[in-house]
Design a protein around this motif. Sequence first.
Motif, PDB file in Angstrom:
ATOM      1  N   GLU A  52      10.690 -20.227 -22.521  1.00 22.58           N
ATOM      2  CA  GLU A  52       9.951 -19.270 -21.698  1.00 22.58           C
ATOM      3  C   GLU A  52       8.472 -19.618 -21.714  1.00 22.58           C
ATOM      4  OE1 GLU A  52      11.321 -17.039 -19.868  1.00 22.58           O
ATOM      5  OE2 GLU A  52      13.373 -17.271 -20.626  1.00 22.58           O
ATOM      6  N   ALA A  53       7.796 -19.273 -20.636  1.00 22.10           N
ATOM      7  CA  ALA A  53       6.364 -19.557 -20.538  1.00 22.10           C
ATOM      8  C   ALA A  53       5.594 -18.749 -21.575  1.00 22.10           C
ATOM      9  CB  ALA A  53       5.865 -19.235 -19.135  1.00 22.10           C
ATOM     10  N   ARG A 104       8.408 -23.226 -13.491  1.00 25.26           N
ATOM     11  CA  ARG A 104       8.963 -23.981 -14.605  1.00 25.26           C
ATOM     12  C   ARG A 104       8.676 -25.468 -14.400  1.00 25.26           C
ATOM     13  NH1 ARG A 104      12.433 -20.504 -17.218  1.00 25.26           N
ATOM     14  NH2 ARG A 104      13.735 -22.093 -18.204  1.00 25.26           N
ATOM     15  N   VAL A 129       8.026 -26.008 -19.658  1.00 23.93           N
ATOM     16  CA  VAL A 129       8.736 -24.728 -19.663  1.00 23.93           C
ATOM     17  C   VAL A 129      10.089 -24.939 -18.971  1.00 23.93           C
ATOM     18  CG1 VAL A 129       8.741 -22.338 -18.861  1.00 23.93           C
ATOM     19  CG2 VAL A 129       6.596 -23.409 -19.604  1.00 23.93           C
ATOM     20  N   GLY A 130      11.173 -24.695 -19.713  1.00 25.70           N
ATOM     21  CA  GLY A 130      12.511 -24.868 -19.167  1.00 25.70           C
ATOM     22  C   GLY A 130      12.972 -26.310 -19.249  1.00 25.70           C
TER      23      GLY A 130
END
Length: 551
Positions: A52-53, A104, A129-130
């Motif tokens: 997650e960010a 993402r 992210v991701g």
Amino acid sequence: MNVVDRRWSVRLGATAGLLVALVALLLVPATPASAHAVLVSSSPVASAVVPEAPAEVVLTFSESVRKVTGKIRVIAPDGSRADRGEPTFEGAVVTVPVDRAGPRGTYLVSYRVISADSHPVSGAFTYSVGAPSPPPTDSGADSRANPVVETGVKVVKYLGYVGLLLVTGAALVLTALWPQRLSRRGPARVLWAGAVLLAVATVAELWLQVPYTAGGGPFAVTGAGFGEVLGSTYGTAHLVRLGLLVAAVFLLRPLTRGQVDRSDGIILTVLGAAALLTWPLSGHAAASPAPAVSVLVDAVHLGSMAVWLGGLVMLAGFLLRRADERELGAILPIWSRWAALAVAALLLAGTVQALIEVGGLAALLDTTYGRLLLAKIALFALVVGVAAYSRALVRRRTAAGRPTPVRRAVWVELAITAVVLGVSATLVQTTPARVAAAEVAGTTNGTFSATLTSPIYSLEVQLDPAERGNNSLHLYAYTKDNRPQPVAEWKATAALPSAGIEPIEIPLLPLTDNHATGEVTFPAAGEWQLRLTVRTSDIDQATVTATVPIK
């Protein structure tokens, strides 16, 4: 104006200058000493993939740092700015708020901060992210100082040293050694030229410190950037120097007219000693492991240099040409003793200074600072030999009757020490050996640096540590007039033909328009061939090559 009124006006002017220095001291915030901070950790970790960010990016440095406005950026995968609001600085920890609603993919974090010895520290890393994606490009301005600025900083520091020694030498000789029958016009001109040169150099240092720390050319100076410099310890030290110089000017005027007052002389000496402290307080000495000792010995070192070289200028330029044999018979023995004391103080202070800033024999030999220091020592030994010859002439009492040999020796001393001053101006802008050695402790040593030219650009190449295993490659593109060159596409390969290793493609990450970095692994030692292609537009492209010795 009578004598009483004159003294009151002199002291009123000196008091005004002191008030400027006092206000500068009161306005500066207290900051802890440190030196050449390095990034020791980050959250998220460099190259990490997080599910997650994050709400913020946290940078932790080895020492306390201060900000450069707009130079900490987080770039989202689509190229937009992901950082929100101003980062907060708490000692060595910098916290950057980040928009959690960003896309993402891979984010780029670039930073530029200032360590306590006023030198910039910059770098960049990515996190994802991701899942990873092609890294974005930071479209912000080049975060490095323009080469013209870096050279200009050294030049104005050199000119500041010259101004200091001219003022010191002229004031010292006019106070204690100048024959009453001779006109003071020539030495007075030297004194005022030194004062103007010192003031201009000090102001120029403040001006150039803005683009030096924030990046850009010599005219890339903003009000906010200038305010940050003036609010720093570096800026305060320079403002204090200007204030003390203003105060000293009012006391130097009577001296140039032969109106020497004992109390004014004492005040002038105190002002000079205080001004000397502003040099180490704005440089490496204030950020050393023993700042109190370093500041003191650095001031002694600088003051001894100013007395010795400033006296030599006055001796060669005036006394040896104008004074008669009887006057020289009285002046030269006194000057010889002063010079001997100044040289002894230089040697002692320089030795202590070197022990603190170098830290060990390996650092003396393996770092740029150490090698520059060795060059300075060699030049200093040469000039001391010439000074010993002059002193021998004075002791034999032949110098007063035949001043020509002494005059020649003095000019040789001045020529060599002019080079020494240049080395000193470079040293104060070079990472201390103890810091440079510590930064590579536990890793391999050595770097490769070269500037490659093509018809459309010049390319600065930096490879660290230039040994087998993993290496970091940095490329900086510039136009022919040394301005940052925007690059549309970067390509790089490395090959070792002698071992049959075909070209290996080096993935490059653009950090700014003219700066890219990449990681490359060299599996074997040898003369590796780097092939670097830079495309600056749809039709303009050029390839340069370099041979890199890998140990």
